[in-house]
Design an enzyme around this catalytic site. Structure first.
Site, short mmCIF file in Angstrom:
data_model
loop_
_atom_site.label_atom_id
_atom_site.label_comp_id
_atom_site.label_asym_id
_atom_site.label_seq_id
_atom_site.Cartn_x
_atom_site.Cartn_y
_atom_site.Cartn_z
N ASN A 208 5.19 -21.13 2.26
CA ASN A 208 5.34 -19.73 1.83
C ASN A 208 6.23 -19.71 0.59
OD1 ASN A 208 8.09 -19.78 2.69
ND2 ASN A 208 7.50 -19.10 4.75
N GLU A 211 9.79 -21.25 1.00
CA GLU A 211 9.70 -22.70 1.22
C GLU A 211 9.35 -23.42 -0.08
OE1 GLU A 211 8.17 -22.65 5.89
OE2 GLU A 211 6.72 -22.62 4.24
N ASP A 284 0.35 -20.27 10.53
CA ASP A 284 -0.42 -21.15 11.41
C ASP A 284 -1.91 -20.87 11.25
OD1 ASP A 284 2.04 -21.98 12.34
OD2 ASP A 284 1.97 -20.74 14.15
#
Length: 337
Positions: A208, A211, A284
């Site tokens: 993301n 990150e 996920d």
């Protein structure tokens, strides 16, 4: 980017029957849901009157559930403790049509649990039961022995790093090496605290925004504007990891693709989410859908479009959930760009 709706809905069926090895920390998500009508007289905290409880697969378990929900065959390789939570986790895997055959037991740690107390759609508190520590050399051997057996059977590999200690430097690099020896692609959902050089050799990664910024190790104050920041971050991650592509997920701003493969350099995909109730587990869903699509031979741009649509489905629900093929097709048709 303009989506060809009929083409994309047709590609959904190609996700079926792909066998994906998922390697990463696993855990049990528990929900206590109720209403709040008053504040406790004992302390200034809300009293939640419980109406229902729920248990779901968490962490890499949710990735496996997403793969299964879309018609794939997940092989989940994770670490659990020798405890009751591990048994409940196995039962949840069976419920979600995932095998528990590849779980490795580590008696030195508990099975990770995340208990969320909610008032309606709102989180009141989260309680974590876990022990973060790196695997012992003996546990690394057990894990890598399973990797060597399973990689030849699969179509692709997902590395899910939640920084609980399972994905050690040795495990990450050995998985990448073995996968490439068998000509399998490796996709990665990274963690911002893991040194970027440990990820060198992955084929695709899906950080993301926060990150990506952390992993790039760039000093943001030195960059010129938000667009320049994202572009330079993408370039830095490609260079440091030697990945084929970096897909930065950006929440309400969609996702951006940085690739060595051609015209997708810095390409942006807008979000398709119309209602956002809970972003838990959206990453996920993205990596599960992306990996299924890439192993099915679907091109990177269409794989990212499918992933973004699938994420739009799940953020409209509460908690870690997954999207089913029929639901995904309907959502694609109803949310054209």
């Amino acid at each position: 980017m303009t989506a060809n709706i009929e083409k994309l809905t047709g590609l959904v069926d190609q996700l079926k029957n792909r066998k994906i090895l998922i390697i990463g920390d696993v855990g049990l998500d528990e929900y206590v849901i109720g209403t709040v009508r008053r504040i406790s007289p004992e302390a200034p905290v809300p009293i939640v009157e419980v109406q229902e409880e729920d248990k779901r697969l968490g962490l890499s378990g949710n990735v496996a559930a997403n793969v299964a929900s879309l018609g794939g065959n997940p092989l989940l390789l994770g670490i659990v403790g020798d405890d009751g939570a591990a048994e409940i986790f196995r039962q949840q895997l069976k419920r979600d049509k995932c095998s528990s055959d590849y779980l490795v037991v580590d008696e030195s740690r508990p099975t990770t649990r995340k208990l969320r107390v909610m008032a309606g759609q709102h989180h009141v508190v989260r309680v974590d039961f876990e022990r973060k520590k790196f695997l012992s050399p003996e546990m690394e051997e057990k894990l890598l022995s399973q990797v060597k057996k399973l990689i030849p059977q699969c179509d692709g590999v997902i590395l899910e790093d939640y920084a609980k200690g399972m994905l050690t430097a040795r495990v990450i690099q050995e998985v990448i090496k073995i996968a490439h020896e068998h000509k399998k692609i490796v996709t990665l959902d990274p963690h911002h605290t893991t040194p970027i050089d440990l990820y060198k050799g992955v084929d695709y990664m899906t950080p993301n925004t926060s990150e990506a910024l952390a992993l790039s190790e760039l000093k943001i104050d030195d960059l010129r504007s938000p667009s320049d920041t994202l572009h330079e971050v993408g370039e830095a991650l490609l260079k440091r990891t030697q990945a084929r592509a970096v897909v930065v997920t950006r929440g309400k701003d969609g996702m951006s693709i940085f690739s060595k493969l051609g015209p997708a350099q810095g390409q942006h995909i807008p979000t398709f989410a119309q209602s956002v109730f809970d972003v838990t587990g959206a990453g996920d869903t993205v990596i599960a859908t992306l990996t299924l699509a890439l192993t099915a031979g679907i091109g990177l741009e269409d794989a990212c479009l499918l992933s973004n649509y699938a994420a739009g489905v799940v953020v409209g629900k509460i908690g870690c959930v997954s999207a089913e093929p029929t639901e995904l097709k309907t959502y694609i048709r109803e949310h054209k760009i």
